[in-house]
Design a protein around this motif. Structure first.
Motif, PDB file in Angstrom:
ATOM      1  N   ARG A   1      14.412  -0.540  11.866  1.00 19.86           N
ATOM      2  CA  ARG A   1      14.942  -1.887  11.602  1.00 19.86           C
ATOM      3  C   ARG A   1      14.583  -2.839  12.728  1.00 19.86           C
ATOM      4  O   ARG A   1      14.129  -3.970  12.515  1.00 19.86           O
ATOM      5  CB  ARG A   1      16.466  -1.831  11.459  1.00 19.86           C
ATOM      6  CG  ARG A   1      16.970  -1.556  10.078  1.00 19.86           C
ATOM      7  CD  ARG A   1      18.416  -2.003   9.982  1.00 19.86           C
ATOM      8  NE  ARG A   1      19.067  -1.533   8.772  1.00 19.86           N
ATOM      9  CZ  ARG A   1      20.278  -1.919   8.387  1.00 19.86           C
ATOM     10  NH1 ARG A   1      20.971  -2.757   9.149  1.00 19.86           N
ATOM     11  NH2 ARG A   1      20.820  -1.460   7.278  1.00 19.86           N
ATOM     12  N   ALA A   2      14.799  -2.396  13.963  1.00 15.16           N
ATOM     13  CA  ALA A   2      14.571  -3.270  15.114  1.00 15.16           C
ATOM     14  C   ALA A   2      13.096  -3.630  15.264  1.00 15.16           C
ATOM     15  O   ALA A   2      12.758  -4.766  15.619  1.00 15.16           O
ATOM     16  CB  ALA A   2      15.078  -2.584  16.383  1.00 15.16           C
ATOM     17  N   ALA A   3      12.204  -2.676  14.988  1.00 19.91           N
ATOM     18  CA  ALA A   3      10.770  -2.923  15.155  1.00 19.91           C
ATOM     19  C   ALA A   3      10.150  -3.619  13.950  1.00 19.91           C
ATOM     20  O   ALA A   3       9.077  -4.212  14.064  1.00 19.91           O
ATOM     21  CB  ALA A   3      10.047  -1.603  15.415  1.00 19.91           C
ATOM     22  N   GLY A   4      10.795  -3.518  12.803  1.00 20.03           N
ATOM     23  CA  GLY A   4      10.265  -4.148  11.604  1.00 20.03           C
ATOM     24  C   GLY A   4       9.007  -3.490  11.063  1.00 20.03           C
ATOM     25  O   GLY A   4       8.209  -4.144  10.386  1.00 20.03           O
ATOM     26  N   VAL A   5       8.826  -2.201  11.326  1.00 21.70           N
ATOM     27  CA  VAL A   5       7.630  -1.517  10.818  1.00 21.70           C
ATOM     28  C   VAL A   5       7.852  -1.112   9.365  1.00 21.70           C
ATOM     29  O   VAL A   5       8.968  -0.774   8.963  1.00 21.70           O
ATOM     30  CB  VAL A   5       7.291  -0.282  11.685  1.00 21.70           C
ATOM     31  CG1 VAL A   5       6.851  -0.712  13.068  1.00 21.70           C
ATOM     32  CG2 VAL A   5       8.463   0.678  11.775  1.00 21.70           C
ATOM     33  N   GLY A   6       6.771  -1.140   8.603  1.00 22.96           N
ATOM     34  CA  GLY A   6       6.883  -0.837   7.183  1.00 22.96           C
ATOM     35  C   GLY A   6       5.992   0.292   6.722  1.00 22.96           C
ATOM     36  O   GLY A   6       5.755   0.434   5.512  1.00 22.96           O
ATOM     37  N   ASN A   7       5.474   1.082   7.651  1.00 22.17           N
ATOM     38  CA  ASN A   7       4.528   2.146   7.302  1.00 22.17           C
ATOM     39  C   ASN A   7       5.062   3.520   7.669  1.00 22.17           C
ATOM     40  O   ASN A   7       4.311   4.406   8.078  1.00 22.17           O
ATOM     41  CB  ASN A   7       3.171   1.903   7.977  1.00 22.17           C
ATOM     42  CG  ASN A   7       3.283   1.736   9.496  1.00 22.17           C
ATOM     43  OD1 ASN A   7       4.322   1.331  10.012  1.00 22.17           O
ATOM     44  ND2 ASN A   7       2.213   2.019  10.204  1.00 22.17           N
ATOM     45  N   VAL A   8       6.373   3.704   7.522  1.00 20.68           N
ATOM     46  CA  VAL A   8       7.032   4.959   7.871  1.00 20.68           C
ATOM     47  C   VAL A   8       7.749   5.527   6.654  1.00 20.68           C
ATOM     48  O   VAL A   8       8.380   4.791   5.886  1.00 20.68           O
ATOM     49  CB  VAL A   8       8.050   4.753   9.012  1.00 20.68           C
ATOM     50  CG1 VAL A   8       8.795   6.052   9.318  1.00 20.68           C
ATOM     51  CG2 VAL A   8       7.351   4.246  10.267  1.00 20.68           C
ATOM     52  N   SER A   9       7.645   6.837   6.482  1.00 19.09           N
ATOM     53  CA  SER A   9       8.424   7.560   5.486  1.00 19.09           C
ATOM     54  C   SER A   9       9.194   8.653   6.214  1.00 19.09           C
ATOM     55  O   SER A   9       8.672   9.272   7.148  1.00 19.09           O
ATOM     56  CB  SER A   9       7.501   8.170   4.423  1.00 19.09           C
ATOM     57  OG  SER A   9       8.242   8.810   3.398  1.00 19.09           O
ATOM     58  N   VAL A  10      10.446   8.883   5.810  1.00 14.14           N
ATOM     59  CA  VAL A  10      11.338   9.768   6.565  1.00 14.14           C
ATOM     60  C   VAL A  10      11.851  10.888   5.671  1.00 14.14           C
ATOM     61  O   VAL A  10      12.533  10.638   4.670  1.00 14.14           O
ATOM     62  CB  VAL A  10      12.536   8.986   7.138  1.00 14.14           C
ATOM     63  CG1 VAL A  10      13.404   9.902   7.991  1.00 14.14           C
ATOM     64  CG2 VAL A  10      12.069   7.778   7.951  1.00 14.14           C
ATOM     65  N   HIS A  11      11.516  12.129   6.045  1.00 15.20           N
ATOM     66  CA  HIS A  11      12.077  13.292   5.366  1.00 15.20           C
ATOM     67  C   HIS A  11      13.151  13.894   6.266  1.00 15.20           C
ATOM     68  O   HIS A  11      12.828  14.470   7.312  1.00 15.20           O
ATOM     69  CB  HIS A  11      11.000  14.330   5.072  1.00 15.20           C
ATOM     70  CG  HIS A  11      11.542  15.637   4.558  1.00 15.20           C
ATOM     71  ND1 HIS A  11      12.385  15.708   3.455  1.00 15.20           N
ATOM     72  CD2 HIS A  11      11.405  16.916   5.003  1.00 15.20           C
ATOM     73  CE1 HIS A  11      12.720  16.965   3.242  1.00 15.20           C
ATOM     74  NE2 HIS A  11      12.150  17.723   4.168  1.00 15.20           N
TER      75      HIS A  11
END
Length: 238
Positions: free
Chosen positions: A112-122
């Motif tokens: 949220r803080a970094a605003g990255v949009g290329n991460v998926s979390v398992h």
């Protein structure tokens, strides 16, 4: 009594004896919010047995929506390194696997803080993901300060064993990079012994980190306590 947060993923995954505890200290209210509000959107579908009992292959393009290169971080801890890589390389997709729910909550806050949009979390075992990834689908893999399991009888729980490395070799492309960082000499010893027979060539074994490295809280603790880290790089044999 520690309150267990309600989270939108399988609460009873099969235990495969690789990781330790799943919960730590009580989550802050903001962290519970990250889990309830953000994890559902970032979690790849079809990884858990309940969603994919036949273990059908899940293409990374289905996770990220295109054919971008895909990286994997096994056990991302608090998420500092994963978010740094996502921000540094916005054209790739990074999947992070971590069964420790407090670490998942910390990562979500950093995303949220970094605003990255290329991460998926398992939020679970990396082997569940490797079970359903197609052959040769990963371009880079990170194993950063893994749980050392220091007692000899627990060494089989370490990630750098054939049980984990052979599936990893299957899902990495020829030429893919596998990075390992640890401050535990015996873990490095086992890494250097076990990884090459699984299909990887040693590229570098150094006390100097990679140029795009960011120091994590685990590394900083190791340095404070006088344990010099090692940074080992392998390449998937083609």
């Amino acid at each position: 009594m520690t309150e267990t947060p309600k989270t939108p993923f399988d609460p009873h995954p099969p235990r495969r004896n690789f990781y330790g505890r799943r919960h730590g200290k009580t989550l802050r209210q903001s962290q519970k919010g990250y889990l309830s509000d953000d994890l559902g959107e970032l979690r790849p579908r079809g990884i858990t047995l309940s969603e994919n009992p036949q273990r059908l292959p899940i293409s990374p393009s289905a996770i990220f929506g295109d054919e971008r290169p895909v990286w994997l971080e096994v056990g991302f801890g608090g998420g500092e390194h994963l978010v740094h890589m996502a921000a540094t390389y916005p054209g790739i997709g990074i999947i992070g696997c971590e069964p420790f729910i407090n670490g998942v909550a910390m990562l979500l806050g950093k995303i949220r803080a970094a605003g990255v949009g290329n991460v998926s979390v398992h939020p679970g075992d990396a082997r569940d993901l490797m079970d359903v990834l197609p052959d040769a689908s990963l371009d880079r893999v990170f194993l950063m300060y893994p749980d050392p399991w220091p007692k000899a009888r627990h060494h089989r729980r370490r990630f750098v064993t054939p049980e984990h490395l052979l599936p990893l070799a299957r899902v990495t492309r020829p030429g893919a990079e596998f990075r390992v960082a640890s401050d535990i000499p015996d873990y490095i010893r086992q890494t250097l012994e076990e990884v090459p027979p699984a299909g990887f060539d040693l590229v570098a074994d150094s006390d100097v980190p990679w140029p795009d490295w960011i120091s994590t809280r685990y590394e900083q603790k190791a340095l404070r306590e006088g344990r010099p880290p090692r940074y080992v790089t392998f390449r998937r044999r083609g």
